[in-house]
Motif scaffolding. Structure first.
Motif, PDB file in Angstrom:
ATOM      1  N   ALA A  94       0.831  -1.210   0.000  1.00  0.00           N
ATOM      2  CA  ALA A  94       0.000   0.000   0.000  1.00  0.00           C
ATOM      3  C   ALA A  94       0.863   1.257   0.000  1.00  0.00           C
ATOM      4  CB  ALA A  94      -0.928  -0.006   1.214  1.00  0.00           C
ATOM      5  N   LEU A  95       1.960   1.246   0.756  1.00  0.00           N
ATOM      6  CA  LEU A  95       2.861   2.396   0.777  1.00  0.00           C
ATOM      7  C   LEU A  95       3.478   2.633  -0.598  1.00  0.00           C
ATOM      8  CD1 LEU A  95       4.657   1.763   4.175  1.00  0.00           C
ATOM      9  CD2 LEU A  95       3.192   3.725   3.649  1.00  0.00           C
ATOM     10  N   ALA A  96       3.830   1.566  -1.285  1.00  0.00           N
ATOM     11  CA  ALA A  96       4.443   1.700  -2.608  1.00  0.00           C
ATOM     12  C   ALA A  96       3.457   2.251  -3.626  1.00  0.00           C
ATOM     13  CB  ALA A  96       4.973   0.347  -3.068  1.00  0.00           C
ATOM     14  N   ALA A  97       2.162   1.997  -3.406  1.00  0.00           N
ATOM     15  CA  ALA A  97       1.150   2.415  -4.381  1.00  0.00           C
ATOM     16  C   ALA A  97       0.613   3.808  -4.121  1.00  0.00           C
ATOM     17  CB  ALA A  97      -0.009   1.417  -4.373  1.00  0.00           C
ATOM     18  N   ARG A  98       0.986   4.414  -2.986  1.00  0.00           N
ATOM     19  CA  ARG A  98       0.410   5.713  -2.628  1.00  0.00           C
ATOM     20  C   ARG A  98       1.510   6.766  -2.571  1.00  0.00           C
ATOM     21  NH1 ARG A  98      -4.494   4.521   1.623  1.00  0.00           N
ATOM     22  NH2 ARG A  98      -5.221   2.605   0.599  1.00  0.00           N
ATOM     23  N   PRO A  99       1.180   7.987  -2.950  1.00  0.00           N
ATOM     24  CA  PRO A  99       2.202   9.041  -2.948  1.00  0.00           C
ATOM     25  C   PRO A  99       2.727   9.322  -1.550  1.00  0.00           C
ATOM     26  CG  PRO A  99       0.000   9.968  -3.263  1.00  0.00           C
ATOM     27  CD  PRO A  99      -0.146   8.477  -3.374  1.00  0.00           C
ATOM     28  N   ALA A 100       3.989   9.644  -1.476  1.00  0.00           N
ATOM     29  CA  ALA A 100       4.621   9.976  -0.192  1.00  0.00           C
ATOM     30  C   ALA A 100       4.345  11.431   0.133  1.00  0.00           C
ATOM     31  CB  ALA A 100       6.120   9.705  -0.258  1.00  0.00           C
ATOM     32  N   ASP A 101       3.100  11.702   0.531  1.00  0.00           N
ATOM     33  CA  ASP A 101       2.683  13.079   0.773  1.00  0.00           C
ATOM     34  C   ASP A 101       2.624  13.428   2.250  1.00  0.00           C
ATOM     35  OD1 ASP A 101       0.549  11.554   1.534  1.00  0.00           O
ATOM     36  OD2 ASP A 101      -0.858  12.331   0.032  1.00  0.00           O
TER      37      ASP A 101
END
Length: 491
Positions: A94-101
Motif C-alpha cells: 500500500a505504501l508503494a502504491a500511494r504518494p509519499a505526501d
C-alpha cells in the motif's frame, strides 16, 4: 403531492394470505384482507402493487460506529492477514502504491488473536520509517502503530507497537484524516436502506447529538438514528435537559439514545474482563484476566447520574466478570438497561438478565468471526459464549446488531448467524445456542405491520421463513419505506 400509499396484494412475512396496507402521514392506517372488497383508492394516495411479495417491518441495527463504517473504504484492508508478516507485506504494498505526501496510512481489520506471535514496533518502523502508519484492529480495541503514527496520535505504544483500550479509544482519531464528506454518509445510509434498514443505534465516540441532526439537515435522511452519548459528554446532555427518546431534529429521525459506558475490552485483544486468566499469561500479570476500563464504583456513579436525569444506559461488557459486575450494578440500582455484547456470561447470570428485564444487545456475526479465537482463549467455557438461546430462554430482551465496521451493517447477516451459527460451509458452532428465526426477526425490528405503527417497512421477493441461513445472508430486498417514503425501491 402524494399524501400516502396503498400497498396492494402484499403477503405478511410468515403468512400466506394477501393484504392491502394503507399508509398515511407516515403511519399504517389499515391492514385489509385483499380477498375482501378492495377499497377504492382515496384521492392523493399512490397505489403500488406488490403482486404477492412479502412485507415486513423495517430492520434495525442496534449497534454501529457509523463514521468508522463510512471510512472503511478509505482504509487498507488487513482482514485477511494471518500473521504480522502478512500484515507488513500488505502495508508495504500500500505504501508503494500511494504518494509519499506525509499523510498517514491507515489500515483496518487485523485480528491477532490467532497470530503465531505478536507484532513488532521495530518491524513496522522498518517498513515505514518516514510516514505515520496506524493499523486498527478488527475489534476496534487496539491499534498497531509505528513511531510516527504514535506521535501523530499522541499515544505511547508498547514494544510490539500496540496501544490498547482506554488510551487507544480516547486518542484523537481525527488526526487520521478527519470526518468523511456528507455525501459519503448519505451513500452509506442509502446502502443500508437497500438492505432493508430503517434505523441504527449509533455508538460512535463523537458528538453524536450535534453531528447527526446536522447530517439530516444536509440530506442524510434515509435512516432513523438513536444517538448515544459517552461519559465525557453526559454532563452537557444533562445540562441541556435531554432525556432518552427526545427528538433532536425537526423530522424526528434523530433521537437521544443512551449513555454508552465501556467497562472492559474485547476477546481478540485479550482484554475482555474474565474470571479466568488468558492462556499463556502468568496469573500474576496485571491484565492476565483482561482489562477493567471502568471500576464498578465509577459505573455506579455514571448510572446514578444518568438515570436520575432520565438517561438510560448501554454498557459494553464482554467477559464473564465484566458482565457479572454490570448486572450487579443494574440490580443494585433497581433499573433496567442494555448490556452491549454479553459475549461470555456466567452460568448464574443468565437468570438475572431475564429477572431484571435487561436487554442483551448482541452481534451474532461476531460468533462466526471469533469462534476459533474463543475456542483457544475461552477453552472450556464456550458453552456460555455468544449464548443467544440461553439469554433468550432466560427472558432477556434480545437486540441484534453488527458493531459495524467490526461486522457488515446488514441485519440479514446478523439474522443468519443467529439462526444458523455457521458460515463458509463449516459445521454449526454450538448449535444449541441457535435462536428461532421469529426471535431473530423480532430482535431486528422496532415495529410491526399493524394499524397505528410507523410505516417503516421492507418489501421482499422471498419469504425469509422458508430460507436457509446461507440464503438469508444474501436475501434481496425489493424496497424499503421509512415513515411512508421510499428510501429504496426496485419494484
Amino acid at each position: 403531492m402524494v399524501a400516502g400509499l396503498i400497498l396492494r396484494e402484499a403477503r405478511l412475512v410468515g403468512s400466506a394470505g394477501l393484504v392491502d396496507v394503507v399508509v398515511r402521514d407516515g403511519r399504517i392506517t389499515s391492514v385489509l384482507r385483499a380477498d375482501d372488497e378492495p377499497p377504492a383508492v382515496p384521492t392523493g394516495l399512490e397505489e403500488v402493487r406488490l403482486d404477492g411479495r412479502w412485507l415486513g417491518a423495517g430492520l434495525w441495527d442496534s449497534h454501529v460506529h457509523f463514521t468508522q463504517w463510512v471510512t472503511l473504504q478509505r482504509r487498507v484492508d488487513l482482514s485477511g492477514t494471518g500473521s504480522p508478516e502478512e500484515a507488513l507485506a500488505v502495508v508495504a504494498e500500500a505504501l508503494a502504491a500511494r504518494p509519499a505526501d506525509g499523510r498517514p496510512l491507515v489500515g483496518y481489520g487485523f485480528r491477532d488473536g490467532l497470530w503465531p506471535h505478536p507484532p513488532s514496533l521495530a518491524a513496522l518502523d522498518a517498513v515505514a520509517p518516514d510516514r505515520p502508519v496506524v493499523l486498527v484492529s478488527g475489534d476496534l480495541h487496539c491499534g498497531w502503530v509505528n513511531t510516527k503514527g504514535a506521535a501523530l496520535l499522541g499515544i505511547t505504544p508498547d514494544e510490539f507497537g500496540l496501544v490498547r483500550e482506554t488510551e487507544w479509544i480516547g486518542a484523537d482519531h481525527r488526526q487520521l484524516g478527519g470526518l468523511p464528506e456528507v455525501g459519503e454518509y448519505r451513500e452509506t445510509a442509502l446502502a443500508a436502506a437497500r438492505r432493508g434498514v430503517v434505523g441504527v443505534v449509533e455508538f460512535e465516540n463523537a458528538d453524536n447529538l450535534t453531528d447527526w441532526p446536522a447530517r439530516v439537515a444536509a440530506g442524510v435522511d434515509a435512516l432513523r438514528v438513536q444517538a448515544a452519548v459517552w461519559p465525557d459528554r453526559l454532563d452537557a446532555a444533562v445540562a441541556a435537559g435531554l432525556r432518552s427518546g427526545d427528538p433532536l431534529d425537526p423530522e424526528g429521525l434523530i433521537t437521544f439514545g443512551r449513555l454508552k459506558v465501556v467497562v472492559d475490552g474485547s476477546l481478540n485483544t485479550r482484554t475482555a474482563l474474565c474470571h479466568d486468566p488468558y492462556p499463556g499469561l502468568d496469573p500474576a500479570h496485571p491484565h492476565a484476566c483482561g482489562v477493567q476500563s471502568v471500576h464498578p464504583s465509577q459505573l455506579r456513579e455514571l448510572l446514578e447520574t444518568a438515570y436520575r436525569n432520565g438517561v438510560e444506559a448501554a454498557v459494553h461488557a464482554i467477559g464473564d466478570k465484566a458482565n457479572q459486575q454490570v448486572v450487579d450494578e443494574f440490580e443494585r440500582l433497581g433499573v433496567a438497561g442494555t448490556i452491549e455484547h454479553a459475549q461470555l456470561v456466567g452460568a448464574a447470570d443468565f437468570e438475572r438478565f431475564g429477572r431484571l428485564g435487561l436487554i442483551a444487545s448482541i452481534q451474532p456475526e461476531h460468533a462466526m468471526d471469533d469462534r476459533d479465537v474463543a475456542d483457544r482463549h475461552w477453552a472450556g467455557r464456550t458453552d456460555r459464549a455468544f449464548a443467544f438461546r440461553s439469554l433468550h430462554e432466560a427472558g432477556a430482551v434480545l437486540r441484534l446488531g453488527s458493531d459495524a465496521p467490526v461486522a457488515p451493517l446488514d441485519p440479514w447477516i446478523s439474522i443468519a448467524a443467529a439462526v444458523g451459527r455457521s458460515r463458509d460451509g463449516r459445521e454449526p458452532w454450538h448449535p444449541e445456542q441457535r435462536i428461532p428465526l421469529s426471535v431473530a426477526l423480532e430482535a431486528s425490528t422496532r415495529s410491526r405491520v399493524a394499524e397505528g405503527e410507523p410505516a417503516d417497512l421492507v418489501v421482499l421477493d422471498h419469504d425469509p421463513t422458508t430460507l436457509s441461513a446461507e440464503k438469508l445472508r444474501e436475501l434481496p430486498v425489493a424496497a424499503t419505506l421509512l415513515g411512508g417514503r421510499w428510501t429504496w425501491n426496485s419494484l
